[in-house]
Design a protein around this motif. Structure first.
Motif, mmCIF file in Angstrom:
data_model
loop_
_atom_site.group_PDB
_atom_site.id
_atom_site.type_symbol
_atom_site.label_atom_id
_atom_site.label_comp_id
_atom_site.label_asym_id
_atom_site.label_seq_id
_atom_site.Cartn_x
_atom_site.Cartn_y
_atom_site.Cartn_z
ATOM 1 N N LEU A 22 0.837 -1.288 0.692
ATOM 2 C CA LEU A 22 -0.064 -0.058 0.486
ATOM 3 C C LEU A 22 0.893 1.182 0.187
ATOM 4 O O LEU A 22 1.824 1.393 0.882
ATOM 5 N N VAL A 23 0.818 2.578 -0.891
ATOM 6 C CA VAL A 23 1.089 3.722 -1.151
ATOM 7 C C VAL A 23 1.035 4.284 -0.222
ATOM 8 O O VAL A 23 1.697 5.088 0.925
ATOM 9 N N GLY A 24 -0.264 4.231 0.714
ATOM 10 C CA GLY A 24 -1.280 5.254 1.389
ATOM 11 C C GLY A 24 -2.458 4.963 1.546
ATOM 12 O O GLY A 24 -2.966 4.049 0.864
ATOM 13 N N GLY A 25 -2.899 6.209 2.953
ATOM 14 C CA GLY A 25 -4.130 6.050 2.990
ATOM 15 C C GLY A 25 -4.614 6.155 1.963
ATOM 16 O O GLY A 25 -4.711 6.661 1.314
ATOM 17 N N LEU A 26 -6.571 6.237 1.846
ATOM 18 C CA LEU A 26 -7.683 7.301 1.389
ATOM 19 C C LEU A 26 -6.716 8.245 0.622
ATOM 20 O O LEU A 26 -7.322 9.333 1.719
ATOM 21 N N THR A 27 -7.495 8.476 -0.344
ATOM 22 C CA THR A 27 -7.375 9.934 -0.919
ATOM 23 C C THR A 27 -8.304 10.349 -1.742
ATOM 24 O O THR A 27 -8.556 9.590 -2.847
ATOM 25 N N VAL A 28 -9.017 11.386 -1.622
ATOM 26 C CA VAL A 28 -10.479 12.257 -2.103
ATOM 27 C C VAL A 28 -9.484 13.169 -3.578
ATOM 28 O O VAL A 28 -9.019 13.669 -3.528
ATOM 29 N N VAL A 29 -10.440 12.124 -4.314
ATOM 30 C CA VAL A 29 -10.147 13.168 -5.925
ATOM 31 C C VAL A 29 -11.992 12.960 -6.068
ATOM 32 O O VAL A 29 -12.398 12.872 -6.461
ATOM 33 N N PRO A 30 -12.167 15.164 -5.931
ATOM 34 C CA PRO A 30 -12.866 15.126 -6.754
ATOM 35 C C PRO A 30 -13.150 14.869 -8.119
ATOM 36 O O PRO A 30 -12.059 14.398 -9.159
ATOM 37 N N ALA A 31 -14.502 14.590 -8.893
ATOM 38 C CA ALA A 31 -14.738 14.842 -10.129
ATOM 39 C C ALA A 31 -13.759 15.230 -10.648
ATOM 40 O O ALA A 31 -13.473 16.907 -10.712
ATOM 41 N N SER A 32 -13.765 14.799 -11.858
ATOM 42 C CA SER A 32 -12.872 16.240 -13.170
ATOM 43 C C SER A 32 -11.450 16.773 -11.996
ATOM 44 O O SER A 32 -10.473 17.315 -12.771
ATOM 45 N N GLY A 33 -10.995 16.662 -11.530
ATOM 46 C CA GLY A 33 -9.939 16.545 -10.093
ATOM 47 C C GLY A 33 -8.898 15.702 -10.478
ATOM 48 O O GLY A 33 -8.494 14.697 -11.079
#
Length: 64
Positions: A22-33
């Motif tokens: 695993l590289v890291g925890g949960l990452t949130v990426v917005p739509a088209s982000g």
């Protein structure tokens, strides 16, 4: 995200992961982000260890 080290399959077989880190925890990426995730610790060591060997890739995966 995870770092995946693979090995070329024998003829007629599917490719298998040899090591997944695993590289890291949960990452949130917005739509088209976009987002940049820094590779550190065990993941950085795994990438460095495998860089000159078999196929290595870093893959994002979806979580809900």
């Amino acid at each position: 995200m995870s770092n995946i080290r693979g090995q070329g399959p024998k003829e007629g077989e599917t490719q298998q992961a040899v090591e997944v880190t695993l590289v890291g925890g949960l990452t949130v990426v917005p739509a088209s982000g976009t987002e940049t995730v820094k590779v550190t610790g065990a993941a950085r060591a795994a990438v460095a260890r495998s860089a000159d060997g078999p196929a290595v890739s870093v893959k994002a995966f979806y979580s809900q």
